[in-house]
Scaffold this motif. Sequence first.
Motif, PDB file in Angstrom:
ATOM      1  N   GLY A   3     -48.665  51.305  55.844  1.00  0.00           N
ATOM      2  CA  GLY A   3     -48.347  52.233  56.931  1.00  0.00           C
ATOM      3  C   GLY A   3     -46.848  52.434  56.931  1.00  0.00           C
ATOM      4  O   GLY A   3     -46.104  51.685  56.285  1.00  0.00           O
ATOM      5  N   ILE A   4     -46.393  53.423  57.663  1.00  0.00           N
ATOM      6  CA  ILE A   4     -44.946  53.694  57.684  1.00  0.00           C
ATOM      7  C   ILE A   4     -44.561  54.195  59.070  1.00  0.00           C
ATOM      8  O   ILE A   4     -45.415  54.712  59.805  1.00  0.00           O
ATOM      9  N   GLY A   5     -43.305  54.031  59.437  1.00  0.00           N
ATOM     10  CA  GLY A   5     -42.831  54.501  60.753  1.00  0.00           C
ATOM     11  C   GLY A   5     -43.612  53.816  61.862  1.00  0.00           C
ATOM     12  O   GLY A   5     -43.797  52.586  61.855  1.00  0.00           O
ATOM     13  N   GLY A   6     -44.114  54.604  62.792  1.00  0.00           N
ATOM     14  CA  GLY A   6     -44.833  54.049  63.932  1.00  0.00           C
ATOM     15  C   GLY A   6     -46.075  53.282  63.547  1.00  0.00           C
ATOM     16  O   GLY A   6     -46.588  52.473  64.334  1.00  0.00           O
ATOM     17  N   SER A   7     -46.569  53.488  62.340  1.00  0.00           N
ATOM     18  CA  SER A   7     -47.766  52.762  61.920  1.00  0.00           C
ATOM     19  C   SER A   7     -47.448  51.396  61.336  1.00  0.00           C
ATOM     20  O   SER A   7     -48.359  50.669  60.933  1.00  0.00           O
ATOM     21  N   ALA A   8     -46.165  51.051  61.267  1.00  0.00           N
ATOM     22  CA  ALA A   8     -45.802  49.738  60.733  1.00  0.00           C
ATOM     23  C   ALA A   8     -44.842  48.972  61.641  1.00  0.00           C
ATOM     24  O   ALA A   8     -44.968  47.753  61.808  1.00  0.00           O
ATOM     25  N   ILE A  15     -53.115  52.023  57.806  1.00  0.00           N
ATOM     26  CA  ILE A  15     -52.865  52.566  59.152  1.00  0.00           C
ATOM     27  C   ILE A  15     -52.136  53.900  59.046  1.00  0.00           C
ATOM     28  O   ILE A  15     -51.037  53.977  58.507  1.00  0.00           O
ATOM     29  N   THR A  16     -52.758  54.944  59.540  1.00  0.00           N
ATOM     30  CA  THR A  16     -52.070  56.230  59.646  1.00  0.00           C
ATOM     31  C   THR A  16     -52.728  57.086  60.711  1.00  0.00           C
ATOM     32  O   THR A  16     -53.935  57.321  60.662  1.00  0.00           O
ATOM     33  N   LYS A  17     -51.924  57.489  61.673  1.00  0.00           N
ATOM     34  CA  LYS A  17     -52.445  58.304  62.774  1.00  0.00           C
ATOM     35  C   LYS A  17     -52.898  59.666  62.237  1.00  0.00           C
ATOM     36  O   LYS A  17     -53.989  60.133  62.541  1.00  0.00           O
ATOM     37  N   SER A  18     -52.062  60.286  61.419  1.00  0.00           N
ATOM     38  CA  SER A  18     -52.393  61.630  60.918  1.00  0.00           C
ATOM     39  C   SER A  18     -53.431  61.578  59.806  1.00  0.00           C
ATOM     40  O   SER A  18     -54.002  62.587  59.434  1.00  0.00           O
ATOM     41  N   GLY A  19     -53.633  60.413  59.249  1.00  0.00           N
ATOM     42  CA  GLY A  19     -54.638  60.251  58.196  1.00  0.00           C
ATOM     43  C   GLY A  19     -54.266  60.910  56.888  1.00  0.00           C
ATOM     44  O   GLY A  19     -55.110  61.034  55.994  1.00  0.00           O
ATOM     45  N   SER A  20     -53.027  61.327  56.756  1.00  0.00           N
ATOM     46  CA  SER A  20     -52.650  62.072  55.554  1.00  0.00           C
ATOM     47  C   SER A  20     -51.272  61.711  55.001  1.00  0.00           C
ATOM     48  O   SER A  20     -50.918  62.222  53.942  1.00  0.00           O
ATOM     49  N   THR A  21     -50.493  60.919  55.706  1.00  0.00           N
ATOM     50  CA  THR A  21     -49.107  60.664  55.290  1.00  0.00           C
ATOM     51  C   THR A  21     -49.048  60.236  53.821  1.00  0.00           C
ATOM     52  O   THR A  21     -49.735  59.290  53.410  1.00  0.00           O
ATOM     53  N   ALA A  22     -48.232  60.953  53.053  1.00  0.00           N
ATOM     54  CA  ALA A  22     -48.235  60.780  51.596  1.00  0.00           C
ATOM     55  C   ALA A  22     -47.940  59.334  51.185  1.00  0.00           C
ATOM     56  O   ALA A  22     -48.613  58.781  50.300  1.00  0.00           O
ATOM     57  N   GLY A  67     -47.399  58.105  67.066  1.00  0.00           N
ATOM     58  CA  GLY A  67     -47.167  56.960  66.173  1.00  0.00           C
ATOM     59  C   GLY A  67     -46.206  55.937  66.756  1.00  0.00           C
ATOM     60  O   GLY A  67     -46.498  54.746  66.816  1.00  0.00           O
ATOM     61  N   ARG A  68     -45.056  56.410  67.230  1.00  0.00           N
ATOM     62  CA  ARG A  68     -44.032  55.452  67.684  1.00  0.00           C
ATOM     63  C   ARG A  68     -44.363  54.827  69.031  1.00  0.00           C
ATOM     64  O   ARG A  68     -43.665  53.910  69.471  1.00  0.00           O
ATOM     65  N   PHE A  69     -45.412  55.318  69.691  1.00  0.00           N
ATOM     66  CA  PHE A  69     -45.855  54.717  70.958  1.00  0.00           C
ATOM     67  C   PHE A  69     -47.190  53.973  70.772  1.00  0.00           C
ATOM     68  O   PHE A  69     -47.892  53.707  71.736  1.00  0.00           O
ATOM     69  N   VAL A 112     -35.027  51.870  67.108  1.00  0.00           N
ATOM     70  CA  VAL A 112     -34.320  52.965  66.440  1.00  0.00           C
ATOM     71  C   VAL A 112     -35.276  54.137  66.212  1.00  0.00           C
ATOM     72  O   VAL A 112     -34.960  55.291  66.498  1.00  0.00           O
ATOM     73  N   GLN A 113     -36.492  53.843  65.750  1.00  0.00           N
ATOM     74  CA  GLN A 113     -37.453  54.923  65.523  1.00  0.00           C
ATOM     75  C   GLN A 113     -37.866  55.570  66.851  1.00  0.00           C
ATOM     76  O   GLN A 113     -37.912  56.795  66.983  1.00  0.00           O
ATOM     77  N   LEU A 114     -38.160  54.712  67.826  1.00  0.00           N
ATOM     78  CA  LEU A 114     -38.612  55.201  69.132  1.00  0.00           C
ATOM     79  C   LEU A 114     -37.588  56.146  69.756  1.00  0.00           C
ATOM     80  O   LEU A 114     -37.895  57.242  70.205  1.00  0.00           O
ATOM     81  N   ALA A 138     -34.847  57.555  68.255  1.00  0.00           N
ATOM     82  CA  ALA A 138     -34.405  58.678  67.421  1.00  0.00           C
ATOM     83  C   ALA A 138     -35.437  59.806  67.413  1.00  0.00           C
ATOM     84  O   ALA A 138     -35.107  60.967  67.641  1.00  0.00           O
ATOM     85  N   GLU A 139     -36.688  59.454  67.150  1.00  0.00           N
ATOM     86  CA  GLU A 139     -37.700  60.516  67.032  1.00  0.00           C
ATOM     87  C   GLU A 139     -38.065  61.111  68.385  1.00  0.00           C
ATOM     88  O   GLU A 139     -38.457  62.265  68.469  1.00  0.00           O
ATOM     89  N   SER A 140     -37.917  60.301  69.425  1.00  0.00           N
ATOM     90  CA  SER A 140     -38.298  60.815  70.747  1.00  0.00           C
ATOM     91  C   SER A 140     -37.209  61.690  71.352  1.00  0.00           C
ATOM     92  O   SER A 140     -37.509  62.703  71.983  1.00  0.00           O
ATOM     93  N   ALA A 150     -40.328  67.516  57.010  1.00  0.00           N
ATOM     94  CA  ALA A 150     -40.096  66.780  55.761  1.00  0.00           C
ATOM     95  C   ALA A 150     -41.425  66.386  55.116  1.00  0.00           C
ATOM     96  O   ALA A 150     -41.572  66.402  53.887  1.00  0.00           O
ATOM     97  N   LYS A 151     -42.427  66.040  55.971  1.00  0.00           N
ATOM     98  CA  LYS A 151     -43.749  65.681  55.424  1.00  0.00           C
ATOM     99  C   LYS A 151     -44.330  66.886  54.682  1.00  0.00           C
ATOM    100  O   LYS A 151     -44.843  66.765  53.580  1.00  0.00           O
ATOM    101  N   ASN A 152     -44.221  68.071  55.297  1.00  0.00           N
ATOM    102  CA  ASN A 152     -44.785  69.267  54.676  1.00  0.00           C
ATOM    103  C   ASN A 152     -44.086  69.613  53.368  1.00  0.00           C
ATOM    104  O   ASN A 152     -44.726  70.020  52.398  1.00  0.00           O
TER     105      ASN A 152
END
Length: 462
Positions: free
Chosen positions: A84-89, A146-153, A209-211, A289-291, A293-295, A435-437
């Motif tokens: 997982g990455i970001g909020g998923s980790a 773990i991935t909320k979007s189910g698609s993160t590369a 993710g981050r929550f 930092v993630q929470l 920055a992204e929020s 960036a994901k797209n």
Amino acid sequence: MLELNYRNADAVVIGEENGLNIEEEFNNYKDTITHIIADLNKRKDKPGQWLQWMNLGYSEETVWYVKEFASMVEGRFDNILVLGIGGSALGGLAVTEALLKPYWNLLTKEERNNFPRIFFLDNIDPDSINGLLSILDLKKTLVNVITKSGSTAETMAQYMVLKDLLEKELGDDYRKNIVVTTDKNVGILKQLADQEGYKTFIIPDDVGGRFSVFSAVGLLPMALVGLDIDEITNGIKDMDLALKNIDIHQNIAAQNALIHYLMDTKKGKKLSVMMPYSSRLKYVSDWYVQLWAESLGKEYDRNGNKVNVGPTPIKSVGATDQHSQIQLYNEGPNDKLINFIRVKEFDTVLEIPKIFEYTGIGYLGGKTINDLINAEADATKVTLSDHSRPTVTITLPKINGYYMGQLLYMLEVQTAIAGELYNIDTFNQPGVEQAKNYTYALMGRSGYEDSAKQLQEKMATV
Ligand code: PA5
């Protein structure tokens, strides 16, 4: 309960130019804060508000299923591998690092009370992935994708590598070594999990993710390594009760949110440093930092005005970073608000032996390492204040599940309140999605052909 001390952000201590007249500001913003808290609590159950994270502490069903699965697989695996990455980790990483015995993965099975080691593969560095895979016995490894979007590369690529390896090693039985945490509809992973028959945990709707640390995203890894998740949810619930208080004088999340907002907008403190004085809390800084920055880093406000707001969060750990960052914080630009996290009572008391009495280090003998880290935190705070640099201090009575639940939940609420003060959408992340797209386009995902063409053109010109 957790405590917040904001004295060293006050003009009385650090002067008018850099400090706030906090009591006056609390009174100025009293009604605004009352409205924000009441409104968040009113909206939290409405679909589409992305506030379901405020209910996670009460989700007995998730806790039950997570505990049931953890007890079902107890003793079967030597390793948990979280993909997982970001909020998923980051939430799982922050809490397990804080609550497991230090150097957990180096302990023997007996020392770990038969619970598995835990690894978070939160990046796609081919060398580290290979390195980790070369030391794990995959037969004895449970992979939690773990991935909320189910698609993160990043996560999907890791999953594909692991699925292939597991299948080669275990044949058809490989499915028993995979457990999935994802959205119930969105993304490819849920479809694959259904087809493959993996055990699946669902991330509730309207939890970003981050929550998501207190959904199965974080709770499952925690339970799998034997952490007491009831203790954690008790902490969340007690903090939630305290933070429902609409009076800013009684609500530490509102106080810290307002101080951060005013320090940024009135006093030019565009950077927010998170500095726990505890190695066990070092990933709380990454999570924060993630929470933050992204929020809060947003281009537009709710009225569509271009605002480009958001204080930049910085991770730090005391006392280590006194020897790398504090010079800058004391004497460089006065553009930071520093958040200390202090621990009142460490699990152990480590005495410094009374040796070398007649040398320059003799003064340390007979004291404890605990005295030293506390003295360093006090000294740093006072030095910063001597230089008119604002700090706030959050104090945890101890590091345990109860206070970790309180701490992370309080920081989430603080972020939500800060977002309201900035009048932005705290819960979207268009910058991350973009960036994901682009990545999907570059990697040839179907449906992204036009973006790929545009990107190739842009890349050719830089
Ligand atoms: O907070 C967020 O939404 C993001 O940082 C995500 O957590 C991150 O991009 C991973 O996304 P996902 O869980 O969909 O794989």
